[in-house]
Design a protein around this motif. Structure first.
Motif, PDB file in Angstrom:
ATOM      1  N   ASN A   1      35.029 -17.792 -13.605  1.00  0.00           N
ATOM      2  CA  ASN A   1      35.308 -18.539 -14.817  1.00  0.00           C
ATOM      3  C   ASN A   1      35.996 -17.583 -15.787  1.00  0.00           C
TER       4      ASN A   1
ATOM      5  N   THR B   1      33.520 -27.747 -12.999  1.00  0.00           N
ATOM      6  CA  THR B   1      34.795 -28.085 -13.609  1.00  0.00           C
ATOM      7  C   THR B   1      35.688 -26.878 -13.829  1.00  0.00           C
ATOM      8  N   VAL B   2      35.112 -25.738 -14.020  1.00  0.00           N
ATOM      9  CA  VAL B   2      35.945 -24.564 -14.286  1.00  0.00           C
ATOM     10  C   VAL B   2      36.277 -23.815 -13.009  1.00  0.00           C
ATOM     11  N   LYS B   3      35.272 -23.572 -12.228  1.00  0.00           N
ATOM     12  CA  LYS B   3      35.497 -22.746 -11.037  1.00  0.00           C
ATOM     13  C   LYS B   3      36.117 -23.523  -9.887  1.00  0.00           C
TER      14      LYS B   3
END
Lengths: 268, 1131
Positions: A153, B700-702
Motif C-alpha cells: 500500500n 481496494t488498495v493492494k
C-alpha cells in the motif's frame, strides 16, 4: 557400515522432519568457538551446526531446541561466519536475500548448560523438527503469503522511503565533507590526498582510465620510430609476412583437424 | 637427436635438413653441434621458402574461395575415395568376370518371343508386361561381343568408399533382328538377355551368394532394367555391380530413331490413335543404348588426362546428391553431369589449367545462365543431313542436350521442373560462394537437403491404383504409349500441369520426387515409385492472398479461366475499375491463421475436381492446426490475440510518455515479453470472471489477495503479465548506492501509478519492484530502470583503491532486461512482421522444447527464438519458407546436427554487423573457444556472444537435446507420409519420462496451466468467458507448480537437476548430479545432504543421503506433491 557418531570435533545428531517420516537427516554440531568475538553469539552459550537442510527455518529450530532450554536466537549463514547475518530492516524491501540451500546455523541459548545438554544426548536419540501440533510452513501456504507480502500500500511505505532517503542524503553529505577536509589539509608528513573534490581533482581511479593512459604512452613511443628505413627492417617485414602466411596455414590445418574430430568429412 | 629435432617444430634450417640425411656422420660431433644449434635456434630461424611452397600458400588464397575452403575440399575428396585394398582387387575380379561372360556358350535353338515360360521357370518375373506379338520374333542367346566397364569407375572417379560399378555387356549385332526396333521388341530381348545371363551367373564363385540378384532402373525407366548384384569376397561390402546390356554399334540405323519417327504401332499397342505419332521417348530409350559406349569413350578421353576435372566431377555429384536431384525419375544423373563437364571443356569454357574450384564455379555459372528448354547445347561436331535439327529436338522434348552422335538427346528423360530446379540451385550456389555470413563449404557440400525441408508445401501421393486410374482417365494416350505404359511420368505431368495452372502466381516453382528406392528382386514386381512427392515453392508476396484475379471478362483467356475454375469463378469489380474473372478463397475478415491454410485448400480443391484424387496427404497441415489448439480441444487465434495486446501496449506507452507532473519524464517504453515478438505460444489472456472465485480477499488498495491463513486449494485462471521496461530522462542525481536506488525506484513507482490513476483512470497494483497496470483488460508489469544501476552492481574496488568493473550475475540480469532484451524484442518483432511463418514456427519449437522438459532454466527461451531467427537470416542452403512445417524440420535439424563446440551462431539482426565484424567475431571465437559458453550466440547487441547462454544450456543438456531432436526428426520423416499423422505429431510432443532418477508426481488441481498441454486426459474446469469487470486486479502470474520448481532449484541445485514442462506439466523428472551420488571422504564442508558413516580403519566416509534429499523435496512442496518415487536403484 554404521553411522559415525563423532566426526572430528563434531557430534552427529540424527534429525527427523516429523514423527511419522521415515527419512533421516544428519546434522553436525559443536560448541561455537572463534577468536573474533561477537556479542550476540557468546561462545559458551552458542551451538554451531553444519549441514542444516533447506527446509529448516528459525522458528522450527528454536522449537526443536527449546526442549534443552530457552533459545534466545537462531542465525543462519550460507558459510560459517562469526558476525551477525545482514538483517532486513525494512518490512517491504528485501535488501539481503534469505539464506537458501544447505546452511550453517548458530543456536544461542540462554544458559550455557543447554549447549552441554544438547551435545550429550544419546547417540540413538532422534530429534523431531516439526512438533505434533505444528503445521508445515511450506508449499502453497508459503507461496500465498509471499504473494500477499509483495503487494504494498503506497501509504504505508511512503514515510519509510522518505526517512531512508533523508538519512542517505545526510550520509553522502558527511562523506563529501570528509573528502573536502582531506583535500584541503596536508597530513603529518605533508602529503595531500588527491580526491575528485576540490580545486585540482585527480583523474578517476578506474581500471579503464589506467589502461587508456598506458595505451597512449605506447603510441607515443611508436610514433617516434621509423619502420622501413634500414634494409634489415625491410627484410624482416618480408620474413614476418612469410611467417604469418605459414602460421595462418597451420591454423587452418588445425581447424580442419578439429572439424575432422567432431564430424568426419563424409557428406552422406 | 630425434627428440631435439621434434622439439624445434617445423622451422629447422636447410643445413639441418641435410644433416638429418647424413645422420650417421653427425653422431661423432653431436655433443658440440647440438649445443651451438640450440643457441642459434633461440632466435627466430625462418626457413627460406621454396617456390612451390609460396605457390601453394598463395594459390589457396587467390584461386580458391579461401584456404580453409580448399583444405575442406581436399579432406572431403579423400573421404570419398575408395579404399586402396578395394581398388587393388577390382581389376583381377573384372578380368575373371569378363572371361566368364565371354565363355558363355551360344544358345542352339531360338525361342519365340511369346514364349516366356523359360523365364518363369527360372523364377524371374519380367518387369514389364508386353502386349501379344503380331509379327514373329525370336530370342536366341549369343555370347557378348565385349564386356567393358563404363560409368564413373571407368572415369576414375567413383563416388564414395562404397560405389556401384557399371559394366556394359555388348550384345552382338546378329542377336538383334531387323525389326527389333519396333513395338518394344528390343526392350524385351534386352531383358531376356539379362535373365539368361542371370541364370548362368547364379552359382558363380565370383558373385556373392548372400545378396540376391536384383533389377534396378536407370532414372526410373522400368522397361530397361539393369541387373544388379554384388561380387563375392571382400569386395561385396564396397561395390555393387550393375550390368548394362547394350547393342553393338550400328545394330540399327540411327535415322530410325529421330524424335519424330514412330516406332510403336498403335494397332499393336491397342489404343485408338490415328496415324503414326512420334514416339520420341521410346526412340530415345533405344538410342541411349546404341550410343552409350561411344559417348562414354568420348568422356573418358577428357577425364583420363585431367585430375582437376575428375575432382570437379565428384564435387558436382556431391552437390547434386545432397539436393536429391541426381536420383529417381527424371533426374539430373551423373551421365548428364559428366557430359556438361565435357561440353564446357570442348567449347573452351574450362581448360586443363583450372583447379576443381574454378571448374565447378564455371559449371554453376554456365547452368545458371543458359536455358536448355529453349536453346540446348550440342556435343556433335559433324554435319549430316540425316541428323534432326535442334528445333525438332526442342519440339519433342522439354529439355535438350544433344550428344556426340547428333541423334540422341542426353536430357530426354530429364524432367523440366527438375532441370529448372538445378538451374535455380546453381544460381544460388554462386551466391553462396560469395556470402561471407555463412559457412559456404558446409552449405554447398555437407548439408543434406531432404525434400520435405526444401519446399513450402509438400503433397504426398502414394495410392498406386488411384494414380493408374487418373492416368487412364485423364492421360494422353500417345504419351502413355510412348512411355511403354509406365503411368508415373504421365501422372507427374498431369499433376504439375494442373497445379501450375491453378496456383498461378501463388507459387514460384514446382518440384517432385519419386521414391528413391528403385531396386527390386528378380521374382517380384518392379517398385512402383511411390510415394510421389510434389513440392510447391510459395511466392512470398502472393501466397496468402485471398483472391485469385483472372483476366478481364472481355479479354481473351477469360473463357479458359471460367472453364478451368467452373462455379468457383466469379465476376468482380476491382479497385482499379476493372471487371475481372476471379476466384475468392476467404472474406476480408480472414485471420492470418486462416490465410495460411489457403494454399492447402486450393491444392485439395484442384486435385479433387481436376484429377479426381481424394484427400491427398499434405504433411504440413496438422502442424498449422496444433499451434492454435488447447488441451481441451478449443481453438484460439494466437496471432490475433498478440495483435490485440500490441494495440493495448501502444496506447499505454503513449499514455505513459504523456504523464505530466513527474519529477522525471518517462522517455521510452519498451515491451520485453514474447507476446510483443509474436513468439508466445499462449499469449496473455484477459482475466475471466467466474463464480467460484474462492475465498480471495479484495483489498481496494493492494488488489486481490489470498486469505491470511493461507488455506487455499482452489484452481485459478493463470494470467501471465506483459513486461515493460521504462526509461526516465537522464539525470546525474541517482544515488551511488544500490539500496538507496531501490527506494527511489519505489518512490517513482508510487508517483507514476498515482498519475496513471488520476490521468488515465487505470487501476493498478504496487510492489517495491514494479507496477501492475490494467489496460483494456491486459495486465502490464512496469519496470523502472536507471543506467547507473548496472555500473553499481559491477563495481568492485581493488586493494589499491582502483575501481574495477566486472560482470556479476545481478548486473547481467539487469543488462539483459533493460538493454539487450528491448533491442532484440524490436528486431524479432520486425522479423515476425517480415516473415509470417517466424511466429508460428518459433512457438512450435518452444512447445517442442517444453515437451522435452527443457524449460527456461535449462535452455533460455530467448535462445530458441534467436536460433530460429538465424534460420531466417541465414537460411542457406535453403530459402526462407513461409510455412511452418519445413522451418520446424530445419530447426530440429539445426539442434540435432550442429556441433556447438566449433560453430559460432551469429544472428545478424537488422544486418547491423558488417563483414569485418563478423569475421572478427569468428576469429576471436575460434582462438579463445574455452572462454565462451558451450553455445555461442552473438547478435549485433552482444558481440561477445555469451550474455544469453552464460549459465545455460550446459553440454549434457545440449547432447540430450541433439538426441531428442534427431529422434523427433526421424519419427517425423519416417511416418509423416502416412495417412493419419496426428498421432505421430503427438508422439514427438510427449514428454519422455524414462531415464530420470526420480519422479515427483504433482496434484493436477494445482497446475493452473493444464490447458496448455498436449495431453488430452487432463480435464479442466472451464471458466466463463466474460471478462472480469471488478476494478480490483486479479491474482497475477501465480502457478503453484512453477513456484514449487523455483523453490526446488533455489534450494537443491547443488544436488539435482529438475525437468518439467512449464506448459501444464504435472510431473517433475529429477536427475541427481553424479558428484552427489559418489561416496566421498569426510570433510566438514561437504556434509550437506550426506550421511557420515564409519568405514574401514575408523575412517569416516560420507554417503549420499538420497532418502533425506527426497523428503526435502516433499516438504518444500507441501500440498502440491502427490508422491515422490525413486525410479531405479541408484547405488
Amino acid at each position: 557400515m554404521s553411522l559415525a557418531y563423532d566426526c572430528g570435533d563434531f557430534k552427529v545428531v540424527t534429525m527427523k522432519y516429523s514423527e511419522s517420516s521415515s527419512a533421516e537427516h544428519y546434522i553436525l554440531m559443536k560448541e561455537h568457538f572463534v577468536r573474533s568475538k561477537c556479542q550476540e553469539k557468546p561462545p559458551d552459550k552458542t551451538l554451531f551446526i553444519v549441514g542444516v537442510p533447506p527446509f529448516v527455518t528459525e522458528e522450527l529450530f528454536s522449537g526443536m531446541f527449546s526442549q534443552f532450554g530457552t533459545v534466545k536466537a537462531v542465525f543462519f549463514h550460507s558459510e560459517p561466519n562469526p558476525g551477525l547475518p545482514l538483517m532486513n530492516v525494512s518490512k517491504f524491501f528485501v535488501d539481503y536475500p534469505e539464506v537458501k540451500e544447505y546452511k550453517v546455523a548458530y543456536v544461542v541459548f540462554e544458559n550455557a548448560r543447554s549447549v552441554e545438554k544438547v551435545l550429550s544426548i544419546d547417540a540413538d536419540e532422534k530429534l523431531i523438527l516439526l512438533g505434533e501440533e505444528e503445521t508445515s510452513p511450506f508449499g502453497l501456504h508459503r507461496w500465498c503469503k509471499e504473494y500477499n507480502r509483495k503487494l504494498i500500500n503506497p501509504a504505508d511505505i511512503k514515510d519509510e522511503i522518505d526517512n531512508y532517503m533523508e538519512e542517505y542524503d545526510k550520509k553522502v553529505e558527511e562523506e563529501e565533507m570528509r573528502l573536502k577536509e582531506i583535500t584541503a589539509e596536508p597530513d603529518e608528513e605533508g602529503w595531500i590526498t588527491v580526491t575528485k573534490k576540490g580545486r585540482n581533482p585527480g583523474f578517476a581511479r578506474k581500471e579503464s582510465v589506467h589502461k587508456n593512459i598506458m595505451k597512449k604512452e605506447k603510441l607515443k613511443v611508436k610514433k617516434k620510430q621509423l619502420l622501413n628505413f634500414y634494409r634489415f627492417q625491410i627484410k624482416e617485414s618480408k620474413m614476418n609476412q612469410l611467417v604469418q602466411l605459414r602460421e595462418k596455414f597451420e591454423e587452418d590445418k588445425k581447424k580442419i583437424e578439429q572439424m575432422k574430430k567432431s564430424r568426419t568429412f563424409k557428406p552422406f | 637427436m630425434k627428440n631435439m629435432l621434434e622439439s624445434k617444430g617445423s622451422t629447422f634450417t636447410v643445413e639441418e635438413l641435410e644433416e638429418k640425411k647424413n645422420g650417421k656422420k653427425r653422431k661423432l660431433e653431436d655433443g658440440v653441434s647440438t649445443v651451438s644449434k640450440k643457441i642459434k635456434n633461440k632466435g627466430k630461424v625462418v626457413k627460406p621458402p621454396t617456390a612451390e611452397e609460396i605457390v601453394s600458400l598463395k594459390e589457396a588464397d587467390i584461386l580458391f574461395q579461401s584456404r580453409l575452403f580448399k583444405l575442406q575440399v581436399d579432406e572431403m575428396l579423400s573421404e570419398l575415395k575408395p579404399k586402396k585394398s578395394v581398388k587393388r582387387y577390382i581389376p583381377s575380379w573384372l578380368e575373371n568376370f569378363k572371361k566368364t561372360l565371354m565363355n558363355l556358350p551360344d544358345q542352339e535353338e531360338a525361342i519365340s518371343l511369346d514364349d516366356t515360360k523359360w523365364v518363369e521357370d527360372l523364377n524371374i518375373t519380367l518387369p514389364f508386361k508386353r502386349k501379344k506379338e503380331v509379327e514373329k520374333g525370336t530370342f536366341k542367346f549369343m555370347k557378348p561381343v565385349d564386356v567393358c566397364t563404363i560409368g564413373s569407375y571407368d572415369l576414375l572417379c567413383p563416388l564414395g568408399p562404397m560405389f556401384s560399378l557399371d559394366i556394359a555387356v555388348v550384345m552382338p549385332k546378329k542377336f538383334l533382328q531387323k525389326i527389333d526396333n519396333l513395338n518394344q521388341r528390343y526392350h524385351l530381348k534386352r531383358v531376356l538377355y539379362l535373365c539368361y545371363i542371370a541364370s548362368k551367373l547364379q552359382d558363380n564363385d565370383l558373385i556373392s551368394s548372400e545378396v540376391k540378384f536384383s533389377f534396378s532402373s536407370m532414372s526410373g525407366d522400368i522397361t530397361k532394367p539393369l541387373l544388379t548384384f554384388r561380387p563375392s569376397g571382400k569386395l561385396s561390402t564396397f561395390i555393387e555391380i550393375k550390368l548394362f546390356p547394350v547393342p553393338e554399334m550400328h545394330s540399327f540405323i540411327f535415322k530410325r530413331f529421330i524424335p519424330l519417327k514412330n516406332n510403336v504401332r498403335a494397332e499393336w499397342w491397342g489404343a485408338e490413335i490415328e496415324g503414326l505419332q512420334a514416339t520420341q521417348y521410346y526412340n530415345a530409350s533405344i538410342l541411349e543404348d546404341l550410343v552409350l559406349t561411344e559417348n562414354h569413350n568420348f568422356k573418358k578421353s577428357f577425364f583420363e588426362k585431367n585430375q582437376h576435372l575428375r575432382e570437379a566431377f565428384i564435387l558436382m555429384r556431391v552437390w547434386l546428391k545432397q539436393r536429391e536431384l541426381s536420383q529417381g525419375l527424371g533426374s539430373f544423373n551423373s551421365h548428364i553431369t559428366a557430359m556438361v563437364l565435357v561440353y564446357l571443356m570442348k567449347i573452351g569454357k574450362i581448360n586443363k589449367h583450372m583447379n576443381c574450384y574454378q571448374i565447378i564455379r564455371h559449371i554453376w555459372m554456365y547452368l545458371a545462365d543458359t536455358d536448355w528448354t529453349s536453346d540446348g547445347p550440342t556435343l556433335c561436331s559433324i554435319e549430316d543431313n540425316d541428323m534432326p535439327t535442334k528445333d525438332i529436338f526442342h519440339l519433342h522434348y522439354d529439355v535438350v542436350f544433344i550428344d556426340t552422335s547428333g541423334f540422341f538427346n542426353i536430357a530426354s528423360r530429364l524432367n523440366k521442373y527438375l532441370y529448372l530446379k538445378v538451374k535455380e540451385e546453381a544460381a544460388a550456389a554462386m551466391k553462396h560462394l560469395d556470402n561471407y555470413e555463412i559457412n559456404n563449404f558446409k552449405v554447398l557440400f555437407m548439408t543434406k537437403m531432404p525434400f520435405l525441408q526444401q519446399y513450402d508445401t509438400v503433397i504426398c501421393l502414394k495410392d498406386i491404383a488411384a494414380i493408374q486410374n487418373v492416368v487412364k482417365q485423364k492421360g494422353d494416350p500417345i504419351r502413355i504409349m510412348d512411355s511403354c505404359g509406365n503411368p508415373v511420368p504421365e501422372f507427374i505431368r498431369l499433376v504439375t500441369d494442373v497445379l501450375e495452372r491453378g496456383m498461378g502466381h501463388r507459387i514460384s516453382s514446382i518440384g517432385f520426387q519419386t521414391s528413391p528406392d528403385n531396386n527390386w528382386e528378380l521374382n517380384s514386381e518392379p517398385s512402383p515409385f511411390v510415394p510421389i512427392l510434389i513440392g510447391l515453392m510459395h511466392n512470398h508476396e502472393t501466397a496468402l492472398s485471398l483472391i485469385d484475379k483472372g483476366p478481364q471478362s472481355n479479354e481473351a483467356g477469360a473463357e479458359d479461366f471460367r472453364e478451368f475454375w467452373g462455379d468457383k469463378c466469379d465476376l468482380r469489380r476491382f479497385k482499379d475499375g476493372t471487371v475481372c474473372e476471379s476466384v475468392v478463397w476467404g472474406d476480408a475478415e480472414s485471420t492470418v491463421e486462416y490465410r495460411r491454410g489457403i494454399v492447402n485448400k486450393i491444392v485439395s480443391y484442384l486435385l479433387n475436381t481436376k484429377l479426381d484424387l481424394k484427400c491427398p496427404i499434405i504433411p504440413s497441415e496438422p502442424f498449422q492446426a496444433i499451434i492454435g489448439c488447447k488441451s481441451d480441444g478449443s481453438n484460439f487465434e494466437r496471432e490475433e490475440e498478440c495483435r490485440k495486446v500490441h494495440l493495448a501496449f501502444e496506447d499505454l506507452a503513449r499514455q505513459l510518455r504523456d504523464l505530466p507532473d513527474l519529477p522525471l519524464q518517462v522517455v521510452s517504453v519498451h515491451c520485453i515479453s514474447p507476446v510483443y515478438r509474436f513468439t508466445d505460444p499462449f499469449p496473455p489472456e484477459k482475466p475471466a470472471f467466474h463464480k467460484i472465485i474462492a475465498p480471495l480477499v479484495d483489498d481496494t488498495v493492494k488488489g486481490r489477495l489470498f486469505p491470511d491463513d493461507g488455506n487455499f486449494s482452489y484452481r485459478l485462471q493463470y494470467i501471465s503479465p506483459i513486461d515493460l521496461v521504462l526509461q526516465l530522462s537522464v539525470t546525474q542525481k541517482w544515488p551511488n548506492d544500490i539500496n538507496a536506488g531501490k527506494r527511489l525506484i519505489a518512490a517513482f513507482n508510487i508517483a507514476i501509478s498515482a498519475a496513471l490513476k488520476k490521468k488515465c483512470n487505470l487501476s493498478f497494483q504496487l510492489t517495491t519492484d514494479y507496477i501492475v497496470v490494467n489496460k483494456d483488460g491486459y495486465l502490464f508489469r512496469l519496470f523502472l530502470g536507471y543506467s547507473k544501476e548496472i555500473g553499481l552492481l559491477k563495481l568492485k574496488i581493488t586493494e589499491l583503491g582502483v575501481k574495477q568493473y566486472t560482470d556479476t550475475p545481478e548486473s547481467l540480469e539487469l543488462e539483459k532486461k533493460f538493454i539487450n532484451l528491448p533491442k532484440i524484442t524490436g528486431a524479432l518483432y520486425g522479423l515476425s512482421e517480415k516473415y509470417s511463418s517466424y511466429s508460428p514456427a518459433t512457438c512450435l519449437a518452444k512447445r517442442w522444447f517444453s515437451c522435452q522438459l527443457m524449460d527456461d532454466s535449462h535452455f533460455p527461451t530467448i535462445l530458441i527464438e534467436l536460433l530460429m531467427a538465424s534460420l531466417y537470416l541465414t537460411p542457406q542452403p535453403y530459402t526462407v519458407s513461409l510455412t511452418v512445417f519445413p522451418m520446424f524440420l530445419r530447426f530440429l535439424n539445426l539442434i540435432s546436427t550442429t556441433d556447438w563446440a566449433v560453430v559460432p551462431v551469429i544472428v545478424n539482426l537488422n544486418n547491423l554487423l558488417s563483414k569485418e565484424e563478423i569475421i572478427e567475431i569468428e576469429e576471436v571465437f575460434s582462438k579463445e573457444r574455452s572462454n565462451y559458453p558451450t553455445l555461442f550466440l552473438a547478435t549485433p547487441y552482444d558481440k561477445g556472444g555469451s550474455i544469453w547462454s552464460r549459465v545455460a544450456p550446459t553440454l549434457p543438456v545440449l547432447i540430450r537435446l541433439a538426441k531428442l531432436a534427431a529422434t523427433s526428426l526421424q519419427i517425423l520423416q519416417m511416418n509423416i507420409l502416412k495417412r493419419n499423422p496426428k498421432n505421430i505429431i503427438c508422439s514427438i510432443f510427449q514428454p519422455p519420462m524414462s531415464g530420470y532418477d526420480a519422479i515427483i508426481k504433482l496434484d493436477k488441481k494445482l497446475q493452473y496451466r493444464t490447458e496448455e498441454t498436449f495431453q488430452r486426459d487432463l480435464s479442466r474446469i472451464p471458466f466463463g468467458r466474460k471478462s472480469d469487470r471488478n476494478p480490483v486486479l486479479p491474482i497475477l502470474e501465480f502457478n503453484p507448480v512453477d513456484l514449487y520448481v523455483k523453490d526446488l532449484r533455489n534450494n537443491y541445485s547443488d544436488f539435482a537437476l529438475f525437468f518439467y514442462d512449464p506448459h501444464g506439466g504435472v510431473e517433475i523428472g529429477i536427475l541427481f548430479k553424479p558428484d552427489f551420488l559418489k561416496r566421498i571422504d569426510f570433510k566438514v564442508t561437504s556434509v550437506n545432504g550426506r550421511k557420515p558413516l564409519l568405514g574401514n580403519d575408523n575412517l569416516i566416509i560420507l554417503d549420499p543421503n538420497v532418502e533425506g534429499i527426497l523428503e526435502g523435496f516433499k516438504i518444500l512442496g507441501e500440498g502440491v506433491v502427490e508422491s515422490v518415487n525413486l525410479k531405479n536403484k541408484l547405488i
